[in-house]
Write an enzyme that holds these catalytic residues in place. Structure first.
Site, PDB file in Angstrom:
ATOM      1  N   TYR A 124      -0.539   7.160   7.936  1.00 26.55           N
ATOM      2  CA  TYR A 124       0.475   7.983   7.281  1.00 26.55           C
ATOM      3  C   TYR A 124       1.252   8.857   8.266  1.00 26.55           C
ATOM      4  CZ  TYR A 124       0.674   8.001   2.197  1.00 26.55           C
ATOM      5  OH  TYR A 124       0.950   7.721   0.894  1.00 26.55           O
ATOM      6  N   LYS A 191     -13.879   3.286   6.864  1.00 24.86           N
ATOM      7  CA  LYS A 191     -14.139   1.859   7.079  1.00 24.86           C
ATOM      8  C   LYS A 191     -14.621   1.738   8.528  1.00 24.86           C
ATOM      9  CE  LYS A 191     -13.857  -2.425   5.548  1.00 24.86           C
ATOM     10  NZ  LYS A 191     -14.784  -2.924   4.535  1.00 24.86           N
ATOM     11  N   ASP A 225     -14.232   0.433   0.654  1.00 23.13           N
ATOM     12  CA  ASP A 225     -14.186  -0.654  -0.332  1.00 23.13           C
ATOM     13  C   ASP A 225     -15.319  -0.495  -1.343  1.00 23.13           C
ATOM     14  OD1 ASP A 225     -15.763  -1.045   1.895  1.00 23.13           O
ATOM     15  OD2 ASP A 225     -15.531  -3.226   1.962  1.00 23.13           O
ATOM     16  N   ASP A 249      -5.091   8.833  -0.176  1.00 26.84           N
ATOM     17  CA  ASP A 249      -3.926   8.551  -1.021  1.00 26.84           C
ATOM     18  C   ASP A 249      -4.301   7.531  -2.105  1.00 26.84           C
ATOM     19  OD1 ASP A 249      -1.048   8.552  -1.608  1.00 26.84           O
ATOM     20  OD2 ASP A 249      -1.101   6.500  -0.855  1.00 26.84           O
TER      21      ASP A 249
END
Ligand code: NAD
Length: 363
Positions: A124, A191, A225, A249
Protein backbone atom coordinates in the site's frame (compact mmCIF):
# COMPACT_ATOMS: atom_id res chain seq x y z
CA UNK A 1 -15.00 21.81 27.51
CA UNK A 2 -15.10 23.28 24.03
CA UNK A 3 -13.39 21.20 21.31
CA UNK A 4 -12.24 22.17 17.85
CA UNK A 5 -12.51 19.33 15.32
CA UNK A 6 -11.71 19.30 11.60
CA UNK A 7 -14.64 17.99 9.56
CA UNK A 8 -13.79 16.64 6.11
CA UNK A 9 -17.13 15.71 4.45
CA UNK A 10 -15.38 13.97 1.52
CA UNK A 11 -17.29 13.15 -1.67
CA UNK A 12 -19.81 10.63 -3.03
CA UNK A 13 -22.00 9.71 -0.02
CA UNK A 14 -19.44 11.37 2.29
CA UNK A 15 -21.24 14.70 2.87
CA UNK A 16 -24.55 12.92 3.72
CA UNK A 17 -23.07 10.52 6.27
CA UNK A 18 -20.73 13.19 7.68
CA UNK A 19 -23.67 15.55 8.25
CA UNK A 20 -25.63 12.75 9.95
CA UNK A 21 -22.69 11.95 12.23
CA UNK A 22 -22.10 15.63 13.03
CA UNK A 23 -25.76 16.11 14.06
CA UNK A 24 -25.70 12.96 16.23
CA UNK A 25 -22.49 14.05 17.97
CA UNK A 26 -23.93 17.53 18.58
CA UNK A 27 -27.07 15.96 20.08
CA UNK A 28 -24.95 14.47 22.89
CA UNK A 29 -24.35 18.02 24.13
CA UNK A 30 -20.57 17.90 23.72
CA UNK A 31 -19.56 21.35 22.54
CA UNK A 32 -17.62 21.10 19.29
CA UNK A 33 -16.56 23.88 16.96
CA UNK A 34 -16.29 22.19 13.55
CA UNK A 35 -13.69 23.46 11.11
CA UNK A 36 -14.99 22.21 7.76
CA UNK A 37 -12.27 21.51 5.19
CA UNK A 38 -12.26 20.07 1.70
CA UNK A 39 -10.56 17.00 0.27
CA UNK A 40 -11.39 14.98 -2.83
CA UNK A 41 -13.29 16.00 -5.94
CA UNK A 42 -14.88 19.17 -4.45
CA UNK A 43 -11.46 20.30 -3.26
CA UNK A 44 -10.07 19.76 -6.76
CA UNK A 45 -12.86 21.88 -8.29
CA UNK A 46 -12.54 24.69 -5.74
CA UNK A 47 -8.83 24.81 -5.02
CA UNK A 48 -7.14 22.86 -7.84
CA UNK A 49 -5.83 20.33 -5.32
CA UNK A 50 -7.32 17.02 -4.21
CA UNK A 51 -5.76 17.46 -0.79
CA UNK A 52 -5.28 21.17 0.01
CA UNK A 53 -2.51 22.15 2.42
CA UNK A 54 -5.15 24.05 4.41
CA UNK A 55 -6.96 20.78 5.18
CA UNK A 56 -3.79 19.09 6.43
CA UNK A 57 -2.86 22.19 8.48
CA UNK A 58 -6.31 22.18 10.09
CA UNK A 59 -5.94 18.54 11.24
CA UNK A 60 -2.43 19.26 12.53
CA UNK A 61 -3.76 22.24 14.48
CA UNK A 62 -6.90 20.59 15.91
CA UNK A 63 -5.34 17.13 16.38
CA UNK A 64 -8.72 15.46 15.75
CA UNK A 65 -10.73 15.08 12.52
CA UNK A 66 -13.91 13.36 11.40
CA UNK A 67 -13.65 12.41 7.76
CA UNK A 68 -16.13 11.19 5.17
CA UNK A 69 -15.05 8.76 2.44
CA UNK A 70 -13.30 10.06 -0.67
CA UNK A 71 -13.33 8.55 -4.13
CA UNK A 72 -9.98 7.41 -5.48
CA UNK A 73 -9.45 9.30 -8.74
CA UNK A 74 -8.15 7.31 -11.66
CA UNK A 75 -5.23 8.92 -13.48
CA UNK A 76 -4.78 11.83 -11.04
CA UNK A 77 -1.67 12.67 -9.00
CA UNK A 78 -2.63 10.61 -5.94
CA UNK A 79 -3.23 6.89 -5.91
CA UNK A 80 -5.69 7.58 -3.11
CA UNK A 81 -6.46 10.80 -1.22
CA UNK A 82 -7.26 8.63 1.81
CA UNK A 83 -3.84 6.98 1.72
CA UNK A 84 -2.22 10.39 1.13
CA UNK A 85 -3.93 11.82 4.25
CA UNK A 86 -2.65 8.90 6.35
CA UNK A 87 0.88 9.32 4.96
CA UNK A 88 1.03 13.12 5.21
CA UNK A 89 -0.17 13.09 8.83
CA UNK A 90 1.80 9.96 9.77
CA UNK A 91 -1.37 8.20 10.92
CA UNK A 92 0.37 4.86 11.22
CA UNK A 93 -2.32 2.86 13.02
CA UNK A 94 -5.72 2.05 11.60
CA UNK A 95 -8.16 0.70 14.19
CA UNK A 96 -11.36 -0.96 13.00
CA UNK A 97 -13.61 -2.49 15.65
CA UNK A 98 -15.98 -5.17 14.38
CA UNK A 99 -18.88 -5.57 16.79
CA UNK A 100 -22.35 -7.03 16.26
CA UNK A 101 -25.36 -5.07 17.42
CA UNK A 102 -28.57 -7.01 18.12
CA UNK A 103 -30.95 -6.74 15.20
CA UNK A 104 -28.43 -6.71 12.34
CA UNK A 105 -28.68 -9.34 9.63
CA UNK A 106 -25.71 -11.61 10.21
CA UNK A 107 -25.04 -15.32 10.66
CA UNK A 108 -23.10 -14.37 13.79
CA UNK A 109 -23.92 -12.99 17.22
CA UNK A 110 -21.76 -11.31 19.85
CA UNK A 111 -18.73 -10.65 17.70
CA UNK A 112 -16.37 -8.15 19.25
CA UNK A 113 -12.95 -8.01 17.66
CA UNK A 114 -10.62 -5.24 16.56
CA UNK A 115 -8.42 -4.97 13.48
CA UNK A 116 -5.21 -2.99 14.02
CA UNK A 117 -3.80 -2.36 10.56
CA UNK A 118 -0.36 -0.91 9.81
CA UNK A 119 -1.03 2.14 7.66
CA UNK A 120 2.30 3.31 6.25
CA UNK A 121 4.09 0.44 4.49
CA UNK A 122 3.56 -2.79 2.59
CA UNK A 123 2.20 -2.97 -0.98
CA UNK A 124 0.00 0.00 0.00
CA UNK A 125 3.02 2.33 0.20
CA UNK A 126 2.40 3.16 -3.47
CA UNK A 127 5.91 2.29 -4.73
CA UNK A 128 5.02 1.05 -8.19
CA UNK A 129 6.69 0.76 -11.58
CA UNK A 130 4.52 0.76 -14.66
CA UNK A 131 4.64 -1.91 -17.33
CA UNK A 132 6.85 -1.02 -20.31
CA UNK A 133 8.55 2.06 -18.77
CA UNK A 134 12.34 2.34 -19.10
CA UNK A 135 12.93 2.44 -15.34
CA UNK A 136 10.74 -0.62 -14.85
CA UNK A 137 12.80 -2.62 -17.34
CA UNK A 138 16.07 -1.47 -15.67
CA UNK A 139 14.70 -2.54 -12.30
CA UNK A 140 13.56 -5.90 -13.66
CA UNK A 141 17.08 -6.57 -14.98
CA UNK A 142 18.61 -5.57 -11.61
CA UNK A 143 16.21 -7.78 -9.65
CA UNK A 144 16.97 -10.70 -11.97
CA UNK A 145 20.68 -10.13 -11.47
CA UNK A 146 20.51 -9.98 -7.65
CA UNK A 147 17.79 -12.57 -7.04
CA UNK A 148 18.58 -15.11 -9.70
CA UNK A 149 14.87 -15.22 -10.54
CA UNK A 150 13.22 -14.61 -13.93
CA UNK A 151 10.67 -11.80 -14.32
CA UNK A 152 8.80 -11.51 -17.63
CA UNK A 153 9.84 -8.42 -19.56
CA UNK A 154 6.89 -6.01 -19.72
CA UNK A 155 5.81 -6.82 -16.15
CA UNK A 156 4.56 -4.11 -13.79
CA UNK A 157 6.09 -4.03 -10.32
CA UNK A 158 4.73 -3.10 -6.87
CA UNK A 159 7.24 -2.97 -4.04
CA UNK A 160 6.44 -4.28 -0.56
CA UNK A 161 8.56 -2.51 2.07
CA UNK A 162 8.19 -3.70 5.68
CA UNK A 163 10.53 -2.25 8.30
CA UNK A 164 11.35 -3.18 11.87
CA UNK A 165 10.67 0.45 12.87
CA UNK A 166 7.10 0.56 11.52
CA UNK A 167 6.30 -2.97 12.70
CA UNK A 168 7.53 -2.32 16.21
CA UNK A 169 5.42 0.86 16.29
CA UNK A 170 2.19 -0.87 15.18
CA UNK A 171 2.63 -3.98 17.32
CA UNK A 172 3.36 -1.87 20.39
CA UNK A 173 0.27 0.20 19.54
CA UNK A 174 -1.83 -3.00 19.39
CA UNK A 175 -0.62 -4.20 22.79
CA UNK A 176 -1.09 -0.76 24.40
CA UNK A 177 -4.58 -0.59 22.85
CA UNK A 178 -5.29 -4.05 24.31
CA UNK A 179 -4.27 -2.91 27.79
CA UNK A 180 -6.21 0.37 27.63
CA UNK A 181 -9.34 -1.36 26.37
CA UNK A 182 -9.24 -4.33 28.68
CA UNK A 183 -8.60 -6.85 25.91
CA UNK A 184 -7.00 -10.22 26.45
CA UNK A 185 -5.23 -11.34 23.27
CA UNK A 186 -3.30 -9.99 20.28
CA UNK A 187 -2.96 -12.18 17.17
CA UNK A 188 -0.34 -11.24 14.59
CA UNK A 189 -1.41 -12.13 11.05
CA UNK A 190 1.12 -12.54 8.22
CA UNK A 191 2.21 -14.75 5.35
CA UNK A 192 5.63 -15.20 6.93
CA UNK A 193 6.06 -18.75 5.61
CA UNK A 194 6.28 -17.40 2.03
CA UNK A 195 7.39 -13.75 2.31
CA UNK A 196 10.20 -14.39 4.73
CA UNK A 197 11.99 -11.04 4.49
CA UNK A 198 8.91 -8.81 4.78
CA UNK A 199 6.13 -10.67 6.59
CA UNK A 200 8.87 -12.73 8.27
CA UNK A 201 10.35 -9.52 9.67
CA UNK A 202 6.88 -8.37 10.78
CA UNK A 203 6.38 -11.66 12.64
CA UNK A 204 9.85 -11.72 14.19
CA UNK A 205 9.43 -8.14 15.42
CA UNK A 206 5.96 -8.91 16.79
CA UNK A 207 7.31 -11.93 18.68
CA UNK A 208 10.00 -9.75 20.26
CA UNK A 209 7.60 -7.01 21.30
CA UNK A 210 5.06 -9.53 22.62
CA UNK A 211 7.57 -10.69 25.26
CA UNK A 212 7.37 -7.26 26.93
CA UNK A 213 3.59 -7.72 27.36
CA UNK A 214 3.56 -11.46 28.18
CA UNK A 215 2.38 -10.95 31.76
CA UNK A 216 -0.67 -8.93 30.67
CA UNK A 217 -1.76 -9.90 27.16
CA UNK A 218 -1.77 -13.25 25.36
CA UNK A 219 -0.05 -13.47 22.01
CA UNK A 220 -0.84 -15.73 19.04
CA UNK A 221 0.32 -16.06 15.43
CA UNK A 222 -1.67 -16.94 12.31
CA UNK A 223 -1.20 -17.07 8.56
CA UNK A 224 -3.50 -14.73 6.68
CA UNK A 225 -5.11 -17.37 4.43
CA UNK A 226 -5.87 -19.55 7.43
CA UNK A 227 -7.09 -16.49 9.37
CA UNK A 228 -9.62 -15.72 6.61
CA UNK A 229 -11.06 -19.22 7.10
CA UNK A 230 -10.96 -19.09 10.88
CA UNK A 231 -12.72 -15.71 10.94
CA UNK A 232 -15.59 -17.22 8.98
CA UNK A 233 -15.70 -20.44 11.05
CA UNK A 234 -15.00 -19.24 14.58
CA UNK A 235 -14.71 -15.44 14.81
CA UNK A 236 -15.32 -15.53 18.58
CA UNK A 237 -11.83 -16.96 19.07
CA UNK A 238 -10.27 -13.61 18.22
CA UNK A 239 -9.81 -10.38 20.09
CA UNK A 240 -7.27 -8.01 18.49
CA UNK A 241 -5.65 -8.75 15.13
CA UNK A 242 -2.50 -6.83 14.16
CA UNK A 243 -1.63 -6.96 10.48
CA UNK A 244 0.46 -5.42 7.70
CA UNK A 245 -1.39 -2.89 5.56
CA UNK A 246 -2.85 -4.99 2.72
CA UNK A 247 -4.05 -7.92 4.84
CA UNK A 248 -5.57 -5.37 7.23
CA UNK A 249 -7.44 -3.77 4.36
CA UNK A 250 -8.85 -7.08 3.12
CA UNK A 251 -9.72 -8.60 6.48
CA UNK A 252 -11.41 -5.33 7.56
CA UNK A 253 -14.01 -5.85 4.86
CA UNK A 254 -14.33 -9.53 5.80
CA UNK A 255 -14.97 -8.50 9.41
CA UNK A 256 -17.48 -5.86 8.25
CA UNK A 257 -19.25 -8.75 6.49
CA UNK A 258 -19.36 -10.72 9.76
CA UNK A 259 -21.10 -7.92 11.63
CA UNK A 260 -23.72 -7.04 9.02
CA UNK A 261 -21.98 -5.03 6.33
CA UNK A 262 -20.04 -1.89 5.51
CA UNK A 263 -22.93 0.31 6.60
CA UNK A 264 -22.09 -0.31 10.26
CA UNK A 265 -18.28 -0.68 10.31
CA UNK A 266 -16.46 2.30 11.90
CA UNK A 267 -12.76 3.11 12.00
CA UNK A 268 -10.03 5.44 13.18
CA UNK A 269 -6.49 6.34 12.12
CA UNK A 270 -3.99 7.29 14.81
CA UNK A 271 -0.56 8.87 14.80
CA UNK A 272 1.49 9.85 17.84
CA UNK A 273 -0.59 12.99 18.40
CA UNK A 274 -3.23 13.14 15.62
CA UNK A 275 -6.38 11.09 15.03
CA UNK A 276 -8.70 10.95 12.03
CA UNK A 277 -11.98 9.06 12.39
CA UNK A 278 -13.63 7.54 9.31
CA UNK A 279 -15.90 4.66 8.32
CA UNK A 280 -14.45 1.53 6.70
CA UNK A 281 -16.65 2.02 3.65
CA UNK A 282 -15.86 4.12 0.59
CA UNK A 283 -17.76 6.89 -1.18
CA UNK A 284 -20.28 4.52 -2.89
CA UNK A 285 -20.72 7.03 -5.78
CA UNK A 286 -23.85 5.35 -7.16
CA UNK A 287 -25.75 6.32 -3.98
CA UNK A 288 -24.50 9.94 -3.92
CA UNK A 289 -27.20 12.46 -3.02
CA UNK A 290 -29.97 9.84 -2.70
CA UNK A 291 -30.35 10.04 1.10
CA UNK A 292 -30.26 6.25 1.04
CA UNK A 293 -27.12 4.83 2.65
CA UNK A 294 -26.60 3.84 6.25
CA UNK A 295 -25.04 6.61 8.41
CA UNK A 296 -24.19 4.17 11.24
CA UNK A 297 -20.56 3.49 10.27
CA UNK A 298 -19.86 7.22 10.30
CA UNK A 299 -21.86 7.80 13.50
CA UNK A 300 -19.97 4.98 15.25
CA UNK A 301 -16.71 6.54 14.00
CA UNK A 302 -18.00 9.63 15.85
CA UNK A 303 -18.48 7.45 18.95
CA UNK A 304 -14.81 6.40 18.66
CA UNK A 305 -13.93 10.09 18.35
CA UNK A 306 -15.89 10.95 21.51
CA UNK A 307 -14.07 8.16 23.39
CA UNK A 308 -10.74 9.50 22.09
CA UNK A 309 -11.43 12.99 23.47
CA UNK A 310 -12.52 11.33 26.74
CA UNK A 311 -16.20 12.24 26.41
CA UNK A 312 -17.09 8.74 27.56
CA UNK A 313 -20.62 9.44 28.80
CA UNK A 314 -21.53 11.10 25.48
CA UNK A 315 -19.96 8.21 23.56
CA UNK A 316 -21.96 5.66 25.60
CA UNK A 317 -25.16 7.64 25.11
CA UNK A 318 -24.70 7.83 21.34
CA UNK A 319 -23.67 4.18 20.98
CA UNK A 320 -26.69 3.08 23.05
CA UNK A 321 -29.00 5.15 20.85
CA UNK A 322 -27.53 3.52 17.72
CA UNK A 323 -27.95 0.10 19.36
CA UNK A 324 -31.59 0.83 20.20
CA UNK A 325 -32.50 2.07 16.70
CA UNK A 326 -30.85 -0.96 15.07
CA UNK A 327 -32.45 -3.44 17.46
CA UNK A 328 -35.93 -1.91 16.97
CA UNK A 329 -35.34 -2.21 13.20
CA UNK A 330 -37.95 0.42 12.34
CA UNK A 331 -36.10 3.61 11.45
CA UNK A 332 -33.23 1.93 9.63
CA UNK A 333 -31.84 2.17 6.11
CA UNK A 334 -32.46 -0.45 3.40
CA UNK A 335 -29.31 -2.47 4.15
CA UNK A 336 -30.50 -3.24 7.69
CA UNK A 337 -33.88 -4.57 6.56
CA UNK A 338 -34.29 -8.32 6.09
CA UNK A 339 -35.56 -7.61 2.58
CA UNK A 340 -33.42 -4.98 0.81
CA UNK A 341 -36.53 -3.85 -1.10
CA UNK A 342 -38.57 -3.34 2.08
CA UNK A 343 -40.43 -0.07 1.43
CA UNK A 344 -40.55 0.73 5.15
CA UNK A 345 -36.83 1.55 5.23
CA UNK A 346 -35.88 5.16 5.96
CA UNK A 347 -33.20 7.43 4.51
CA UNK A 348 -29.81 8.50 5.89
CA UNK A 349 -31.22 11.64 7.47
CA UNK A 350 -34.27 9.93 9.01
CA UNK A 351 -32.16 7.19 10.61
CA UNK A 352 -29.95 9.90 12.12
CA UNK A 353 -33.10 11.73 13.32
CA UNK A 354 -34.29 8.57 15.12
CA UNK A 355 -30.89 8.21 16.83
CA UNK A 356 -30.89 11.90 17.82
CA UNK A 357 -34.36 11.58 19.35
CA UNK A 358 -33.12 8.84 21.66
CA UNK A 359 -29.90 10.70 22.51
CA UNK A 360 -32.02 13.69 23.51
CA UNK A 361 -34.29 11.42 25.53
CA UNK A 362 -37.38 12.23 23.48
CA UNK A 363 -38.66 8.72 23.09
P1 NAD B 1 -17.72 1.37 -1.16
O1 NAD B 1 -17.42 1.00 0.25
O2 NAD B 1 -17.81 2.82 -1.47
O3 NAD B 1 -19.11 0.72 -1.59
C1 NAD B 1 -19.29 -0.65 -1.89
C2 NAD B 1 -20.73 -1.03 -1.64
O4 NAD B 1 -20.89 -1.19 -0.23
C3 NAD B 1 -21.75 0.02 -2.06
O5 NAD B 1 -22.10 -0.09 -3.40
C4 NAD B 1 -22.89 -0.30 -1.12
O6 NAD B 1 -23.63 -1.38 -1.62
C5 NAD B 1 -22.18 -0.74 0.16
N1 NAD B 1 -22.02 0.39 1.09
C6 NAD B 1 -20.94 1.17 1.30
N2 NAD B 1 -21.19 2.07 2.23
C7 NAD B 1 -22.46 1.89 2.63
C8 NAD B 1 -23.32 2.53 3.58
N3 NAD B 1 -22.89 3.55 4.33
N4 NAD B 1 -24.58 2.07 3.71
C9 NAD B 1 -25.03 1.05 2.98
N5 NAD B 1 -24.28 0.40 2.07
C10 NAD B 1 -23.01 0.81 1.90
O7 NAD B 1 -16.61 0.66 -2.07
P2 NAD B 1 -16.26 0.90 -3.62
O8 NAD B 1 -17.53 1.06 -4.42
O9 NAD B 1 -15.30 -0.16 -3.93
O10 NAD B 1 -15.47 2.27 -3.62
C11 NAD B 1 -16.01 3.51 -4.04
C12 NAD B 1 -14.92 4.57 -3.94
O11 NAD B 1 -14.57 4.78 -2.56
C13 NAD B 1 -13.61 4.15 -4.65
O12 NAD B 1 -13.09 5.27 -5.34
C14 NAD B 1 -12.72 3.75 -3.50
O13 NAD B 1 -11.37 3.91 -3.80
C15 NAD B 1 -13.15 4.71 -2.42
N6 NAD B 1 -12.87 4.25 -1.05
C16 NAD B 1 -12.62 5.22 -0.14
C17 NAD B 1 -12.39 4.86 1.19
C18 NAD B 1 -12.12 5.95 2.18
O14 NAD B 1 -12.47 7.10 1.94
N7 NAD B 1 -11.52 5.67 3.33
C19 NAD B 1 -12.45 3.52 1.59
C20 NAD B 1 -12.76 2.55 0.64
C21 NAD B 1 -12.97 2.94 -0.69
Amino acid sequence: MNYKVTLIPGDGIGPEVAEAAKRCIEATGVSIEWEEKLAGSDALKETGSLLPQETLDSVRRNKVALKGPIVTPIGEGFRSVNVAIRHELDLFACVRPAKTYPGVKSCYKDIDLVIVRENSEDLYAGIEFEQGKENTEILIKDIEKYSNKKIHSGSGLSIKPISEFATERIVRFAFEYAIKNNRKKVTVVTKANIMKFTDGLFLKTARNISKQYASKINFEEALVDNMAMQLVQKPHNFDILVLPNLYGDILSDLCAGLIGGLGIAPGANFGDTLAVFEAVHGSAPKYKGLNKVNPTAMILSGVLMLRHIKETAAADKLENAVRQVISEGKFVTYDLKADLKDASCVGTKEMADAIIKIVRGKQ
